[in-house]
Write a protein that holds these residues in place. Structure first.
Motif, mmCIF file in Angstrom:
data_model
loop_
_atom_site.group_PDB
_atom_site.id
_atom_site.type_symbol
_atom_site.label_atom_id
_atom_site.label_comp_id
_atom_site.label_asym_id
_atom_site.label_seq_id
_atom_site.Cartn_x
_atom_site.Cartn_y
_atom_site.Cartn_z
ATOM 1 N N MET B 1 0.816 -1.203 0.000
ATOM 2 C CA MET B 1 0.000 0.000 0.000
ATOM 3 C C MET B 1 0.855 1.261 0.000
ATOM 4 O O MET B 1 0.374 2.338 -0.332
ATOM 5 C CB MET B 1 -0.909 0.012 1.249
ATOM 6 C CG MET B 1 -2.151 -0.853 1.098
ATOM 7 S SD MET B 1 -2.737 -1.100 -0.572
ATOM 8 C CE MET B 1 -3.968 0.168 -0.715
ATOM 9 N N THR B 2 2.103 1.110 0.376
ATOM 10 C CA THR B 2 2.944 2.309 0.422
ATOM 11 C C THR B 2 3.045 2.945 -0.953
ATOM 12 O O THR B 2 3.168 4.164 -1.071
ATOM 13 C CB THR B 2 4.364 1.941 0.903
ATOM 14 O OG1 THR B 2 4.761 0.770 0.206
ATOM 15 C CG2 THR B 2 4.407 1.723 2.383
ATOM 16 N N GLU B 3 2.957 2.100 -2.003
ATOM 17 C CA GLU B 3 3.038 2.644 -3.359
ATOM 18 C C GLU B 3 1.883 3.599 -3.602
ATOM 19 O O GLU B 3 2.063 4.686 -4.149
ATOM 20 C CB GLU B 3 2.999 1.519 -4.405
ATOM 21 C CG GLU B 3 4.267 0.707 -4.506
ATOM 22 C CD GLU B 3 4.282 -0.454 -3.539
ATOM 23 O OE1 GLU B 3 3.334 -0.552 -2.714
ATOM 24 O OE2 GLU B 3 5.220 -1.263 -3.599
ATOM 25 N N PHE B 4 0.679 3.168 -3.165
ATOM 26 C CA PHE B 4 -0.478 4.019 -3.373
ATOM 27 C C PHE B 4 -0.358 5.300 -2.570
ATOM 28 O O PHE B 4 -0.711 6.381 -3.032
ATOM 29 C CB PHE B 4 -1.770 3.273 -3.002
ATOM 30 C CG PHE B 4 -2.232 2.362 -4.092
ATOM 31 C CD1 PHE B 4 -2.829 2.894 -5.234
ATOM 32 C CD2 PHE B 4 -2.036 1.006 -4.012
ATOM 33 C CE1 PHE B 4 -3.244 2.064 -6.267
ATOM 34 C CE2 PHE B 4 -2.437 0.174 -5.039
ATOM 35 C CZ PHE B 4 -3.045 0.703 -6.156
ATOM 36 N N ALA B 5 0.138 5.136 -1.339
ATOM 37 C CA ALA B 5 0.301 6.313 -0.492
ATOM 38 C C ALA B 5 1.275 7.288 -1.152
ATOM 39 O O ALA B 5 1.013 8.500 -1.216
ATOM 40 C CB ALA B 5 0.818 5.885 0.886
ATOM 41 N N LEU B 6 2.365 6.748 -1.674
ATOM 42 C CA LEU B 6 3.356 7.603 -2.341
ATOM 43 C C LEU B 6 2.738 8.303 -3.542
ATOM 44 O O LEU B 6 2.932 9.501 -3.765
ATOM 45 C CB LEU B 6 4.538 6.753 -2.813
ATOM 46 C CG LEU B 6 5.668 6.536 -1.829
ATOM 47 C CD1 LEU B 6 6.656 5.539 -2.388
ATOM 48 C CD2 LEU B 6 6.366 7.864 -1.543
ATOM 49 N N ALA B 7 1.988 7.518 -4.337
ATOM 50 C CA ALA B 7 1.378 8.080 -5.531
ATOM 51 C C ALA B 7 0.393 9.179 -5.155
ATOM 52 O O ALA B 7 0.358 10.254 -5.764
ATOM 53 C CB ALA B 7 0.675 6.977 -6.323
ATOM 54 N N TRP B 8 -0.409 8.904 -4.121
ATOM 55 C CA TRP B 8 -1.406 9.880 -3.692
ATOM 56 C C TRP B 8 -0.739 11.153 -3.216
ATOM 57 O O TRP B 8 -1.137 12.263 -3.558
ATOM 58 C CB TRP B 8 -2.278 9.268 -2.584
ATOM 59 C CG TRP B 8 -3.291 10.231 -2.028
ATOM 60 C CD1 TRP B 8 -3.247 10.864 -0.827
ATOM 61 C CD2 TRP B 8 -4.457 10.704 -2.697
ATOM 62 N NE1 TRP B 8 -4.322 11.693 -0.685
ATOM 63 C CE2 TRP B 8 -5.093 11.620 -1.823
ATOM 64 C CE3 TRP B 8 -5.038 10.437 -3.944
ATOM 65 C CZ2 TRP B 8 -6.269 12.279 -2.159
ATOM 66 C CZ3 TRP B 8 -6.212 11.100 -4.275
ATOM 67 C CH2 TRP B 8 -6.818 12.004 -3.391
ATOM 68 N N LYS B 9 0.331 10.959 -2.437
ATOM 69 C CA LYS B 9 1.042 12.124 -1.910
ATOM 70 C C LYS B 9 1.647 12.937 -3.059
ATOM 71 O O LYS B 9 1.558 14.164 -3.087
ATOM 72 C CB LYS B 9 2.152 11.651 -0.953
ATOM 73 C CG LYS B 9 2.382 12.610 0.199
ATOM 74 C CD LYS B 9 3.439 12.067 1.126
ATOM 75 C CE LYS B 9 4.565 13.062 1.236
ATOM 76 N NZ LYS B 9 5.809 12.460 1.679
ATOM 77 N N ALA B 10 2.212 12.208 -4.009
ATOM 78 C CA ALA B 10 2.834 12.896 -5.138
ATOM 79 C C ALA B 10 1.801 13.704 -5.913
ATOM 80 O O ALA B 10 2.059 14.833 -6.342
ATOM 81 C CB ALA B 10 3.503 11.879 -6.065
ATOM 82 N N MET B 11 0.628 13.131 -6.059
ATOM 83 C CA MET B 11 -0.423 13.810 -6.823
ATOM 84 C C MET B 11 -0.910 15.049 -6.105
ATOM 85 O O MET B 11 -1.181 16.084 -6.709
ATOM 86 C CB MET B 11 -1.627 12.869 -7.005
ATOM 87 C CG MET B 11 -1.462 11.847 -8.089
ATOM 88 S SD MET B 11 -1.306 12.546 -9.727
ATOM 89 C CE MET B 11 0.447 12.482 -9.929
#
Lengths: 158, 475, 324
Positions: B1-11
């Motif tokens: 899930m960290t990938e999604f968190a990273l992606a969300w944060k980046a967005m």
């Protein structure tokens, strides 16, 4: 119809193949080249083209009354000339644009083409030509920064 | 899930979302203008990415690519001129559909097919970068040669009854592709002293000459059909029945697009043509192809948008730009001090996942913007230098039309000629002149066998047809 | 033509006039005579020279008080870009990013405008070339790779990025010099070459450090030798080719050239600006990351350097029988 066309196509193909072969033969040899060489593939292409053209010729001569391939009806010589007129317009545009500048050149091309297609001269023509030209110029020369000829204006005004 | 968190944060922490929208918008315009390739459209924005943060910058550039691959289909459908190389296959059925007054429907099909392809390609990129990068490495020069031949063999099945003429057109196209600098020795060939020709002739110019100018000329003869029905350019999204028909071509486009996308240098054009051909082979209505088939638009448009995702596989997985567009994106990374490659996942994961998320937004943006842009759409462009070539070619092309020579084989010859020749010769340098190299490499062998089968089927069909013809003529 | 149409055309002409006048560079504001300077490169966006110019422009801008525009003029293996700059006014508004390519192209293709129709302004960097192989390769050094090639003439394969590039010539020379007689496969750019090194089709490849940085960092490739006189500061353990008994040095330079007869004031302004920009710590960090070696040469030296380089390339092309 289709037969004469195929014969002409075959003859032209043979002529093109030999010209291309001659040009390929004239490619300078380089020591960096491989065994096939810079002229290897072009020569093979020239041979294939001549074989295919010969095949087309042969078939056209043998098959006497072959049915037309169902392609579009043939245009008359006059119509061909009319179509070529469009190419003439294109050449005129390319010749004139470096002198007139892109903006004026394209405006003239648009109006000339429209006239050629049979639209009436009038304000709407002038408006659409100038509007189209300004749009294209703004798009290419300004927005996309494509180098466009400025024409004599740069000398006259600069 | 960290990938999604990273992606969300980046967005959320960057300007990536508006950048994706703008990038797609710009890309659609660039893609729709013949002469502006996806890589040029991206390159024009490159200088503006300096001042942006890295995530916004790479998302912007990648979104331009997504938009451009889609945008190329708009003029292909509306004015019979592909805006990008890879939209050439779309001309076949897209323009036919438009001519029959179903232009809006054709645009809708290409839009949703692009979306399906784009999302599929993105999913592959996000989930399978590593294994797919290995596919890219498996392609050696003989394999590329096989791939090019496979692409050329489409000529045989594209032309049907006029095989000889199709082959002549293909050879002519290949001849055009030999103009420029020799791929092995570097000597100039057929340039006749003109430095403009040293880099070869850009395929898109040929296409403008082949399709647009010849169409204009043909319209001088036949009255333009557009007058009859001017309400054709209303966008119409596919209904459920159409979606069902598009399922198979989409599947074909996704598979072929993902393979072609990851092999550097192959790109969307071969993918589009091969999937068009396969879609026809597997279709329940092969007779509709060439006369405005839904599947004939769906397959190539899906395939070339899959490439927008998978073309980034070699860049992210190996650090190698697989196409001109990927090279521009590489520039975008470099300018921000980021080096793409496997290390990027460890050093700056937020950029990688941000890029994935940005590509997702870009695909959605493509759908939304497509809906807005398409209705008032008819881009016609002019620019003197490229058109010089187009006009010269128009003469040749006009002659070709007169002789009944088909265009698409010529396009294939132009696009694939260089790939075929350079990899043929490169392979022979590798093998010391031994042609056995082409059957020793399993990928090359597979491709060549497929190509041979395709040609054999067409030739036997042609022979049967001509025998029938002579049989009819004799008595 | 009606009065109205004439007025419209008049209006358009006026419009053009306003735009053209508006675009004329405003008179000297800063110390440099032009508000906008065009830097031309033959490289495609994102390519070596393009990144060089764009990065340089970012640091030069504030120093010279100008707006720099990078223009990618592709085609003709650099001949188109050279032709464009050669025909530009010699007033310091247009420059060309030099690399050995423009000299190679002039010698090989003999275009109308060659390196001799430009005037070298400065040489800024040397771009070190390295020879590399894939990480799984049995070769641990250049000496080993050359030795392998000598013993297995039918097996060894070497690769360079472009057909008639400096790198290709270098490998051909190495092949003859060592007596290994290895076929050198040329590609369409560095990416293509890298694939064939990584998948083991080729034993060794040649390229600039900045080009293969990604693969060095991720451990996909192993460097075998650097083709400079001295070892590189960021790779102190990487021996030069000379140390491995292969007497091969490749000088790939990056600099600027302009149309002939540039005014001395313009030359002086550039010499000063480049010197000061090279000393900028932030810029230093960037070019060090790409392993570029700063070698500032003012106009006089750059011209002499270019002449020497031309002689060297001519000789090796002649030795290889590529030109007469």
């Amino acid at each position: 119809m289709s037969r004469t066309r195929d014969i002409a196509c075959g003859v032209l193909g043979l002529a093109l193949a030999s010209a291309y072969y001659a040009a390929a033969d004239a490619i300078p040899k380089s020591l960096l080249a491989d065994e096939v060489g810079a002229d290897g593939v072009p020569k093979a292409l020239a041979l294939s083209l001549s074989l295919l053209s010969a095949l087309l010729l042969l078939r056209a001569v043998r098959v006497r009354n072959a049915a037309d391939d169902g392609e579009t009806q043939q245009a008359s010589a006059l119509q061909h000339l009319r179509a070529l007129g469009l190419v003439a317009l294109g050449f005129a545009y390319i010749w004139a644009t470096p002198h007139l500048g892109y903006l004026l050149g394209i405006a003239l091309l648009i109006s000339a083409t429209a006239l050629y297609y049979g639209s009436r001269p009038g304000l709407s023509l002038v408006l659409s030509a100038s509007g189209g030209a300004v749009f294209l110029w703004a798009m290419f020369a300004k927005m996309l920064d494509v180098q466009m000829p400025a024409g004599i204006w740069a000398h006259l005004l600069g | 899930m960290t990938e999604f968190a990273l992606a969300w944060k980046a967005m959320t922490a960057s300007w990536a979302v508006p950048a994706a929208f703008f990038g797609v918008f710009w890309g659609i315009i660039g893609g729709a203008l013949p002469g502006i390739s996806p890589s040029i459209a991206m390159a024009l924005l490159l200088p503006f990415t300096y001042s942006l943060d890295p995530i916004t910058a790479v998302v912007l550039l990648a979104s331009v690519y997504v938009g451009a691959e889609y945008g190329g289909s708009i003029p292909a459908i509306l004015i019979r001129t592909p805006g990008t190389n890879s939209a050439a296959a779309t001309v076949l059925d897209g323009f036919e559909m438009h001519r029959r007054g179903r232009g809006g429907e054709a645009l809708g099909i290409s839009l949703v097919s692009g979306l399906v392809g784009g999302l599929f390609g993105l999913a592959l990129l996000a989930l399978l970068t590593e294994p797919l990068a290995r596919v890219a490495l498996a392609f050696t020069p003989p394999a590329y040669f096989g791939l090019g031949i496979l692409g050329l063999s489409v000529i045989a099945s594209l032309t049907g009854r006029t095989l000889v003429k199709g082959l002549i057109a293909g050879v002519l196209g290949f001849m055009v592709a030999t103009i420029g600098t020799d791929p092995v020795s570097g000597v100039s060939r057929f340039t006749f002293g003109s430095p403009d020709l040293l880099g070869g002739i850009r395929p898109i110019l040929i296409m403008v000459g082949l399709f647009a100018v010849s169409e204009l000329m043909a319209q001088v003869i036949e009255p333009p059909w557009a007058h009859a029905d001017q309400r054709t350019a209303r966008l119409k999204l596919p209904d459920w029945a159409t979606w069902k028909r598009m399922f198979k071509p989409h599947a074909i486009g996704c598979v072929i697009g993902s393979i072609e996308g990851v092999t550097p240098g192959a790109g969307g054009t071969i993918a589009a043509f091969l999937s068009y051909n396969e879609a026809r082979r597997w279709s329940k209505h092969p007779e509709e192809f060439g006369h405005g088939s839904i599947e004939g638009i769906a397959a190539p448009e899906c395939a070339n948008n899959v490439v927008t995702g998978t073309a980034l596989v070699p860049l992210l997985g190996l650090g190698i730009p697989g196409s001109n567009s990927a090279a521009v994106l590489l520039g975008g990374f470099l300018i921000h001090g980021l080096t793409p490659g496997p290390m990027l996942f460890e050093r700056s994961p937020e950029v990688v996942y941000g890029l994935y998320a940005g590509l997702f937004v870009a695909n959605i943006a493509m759908l939304l913007l497509g809906l807005v842009i398409l209705t008032p759409c008819l881009w016609l462009v002019n620019c003197p230098k490229p058109y010089l070539m187009a006009f010269i070619l128009a003469l040749i092309v006009y002659a070709m039309r007169g002789f009944g020579l088909p265009f698409l084989p010529m396009v294939l010859g132009v696009v694939l000629g260089f790939l075929v020749e350079s990899n043929y010769r490169r392979s022979l340098v590798l093998s010391g002149g031994d042609h056995a190299i082409f059957v020793q490499d399993p990928i090359a062998l597979g491709m060549l066998v497929c190509a041979a089968a395709m040609i054999a089927v067409s030739v036997s069909r042609e022979l049967r047809a001509s025998r029938r013809k002579t049989g009819e003529a004799a008595p | 033509m009606t009065y109205r149409t004439r007025r419209l055309i008049g209006g358009i002409a006026l419009g053009i006039a306003v735009i053209v006048l508006g675009a004329t560079p405003g008179a000297t504001q800063g110390k440099y005579p032009h508000a906008t300077v065009t830097l031309v490169t033959h490289s495609s966006p994102g390519g070596g020279s393009d990144v060089f110019l764009r990065t340089l422009a970012r640091y030069l801008g504030p120093r010279m008080g100008d707006n720099f525009v990078v223009s990618n003029v592709r085609g003709g293996s650099g001949a188109s870009a050279v032709a464009k700059v050669a025909q530009a006014p010699a007033d310091g508004s247009t420059f060309y990013a030099t690399t050995p390519t423009y000299i190679q192209t002039t010698l090989l293709s003999k275009p109308e405008f060659g390196y001799d129709s430009l005037m070298p302004v400065v040489v800024v960097f040397l771009d070190p070339e390295v020879i590399y192989t894939r990480a799984q390769s049995p070769h641990k050094s250049l000496a080993e790779a050359v030795d392998f090639a000598r013993r297995n003439p039918a097996k060894a394969r070497w690769g360079a990025a472009n057909p008639a590039s400096l790198e290709r010539i270098a490998l051909e020379r190495m092949s003859r010099m060592t007596g290994a007689r290895v076929p050198v496969v040329s590609h369409e750019g560095g990416g293509d070459l890298m694939i064939n090194v990584l998948n083991g089709t080729l034993d060794i490849g040649i390229g600039e450090v900045q080009e293969i940085r990604g693969q060095i960092d991720s451990g996909q490739i192993r460097l075998l030798a650097v083709l400079t006189d001295k070892r590189l500061p960021d790779f102190p353990d990487l021996p030069t080719a000379k140390e491995q008994d292969v007497n091969l040095v490749v000088t790939k330079f990056r600099g600027l050239a302009g149309p002939k007869n540039l005014p001395p004031a313009v030359l002086a302004a550039w010499e000063e600006a480049i010197q000061s920009v090279l000393a900028d710590p932030a810029y230093k960090k960037e070019y060090a990351h790409e392993s570029l070696v700063p070698v500032f040469m003012p106009h006089d030296q750059a011209a002499a350097f270019t002449d020497g380089f031309v002689k060297e390339v001519t000789t090796s092309l002649r030795d290889l029988g590529v030109i007469k």
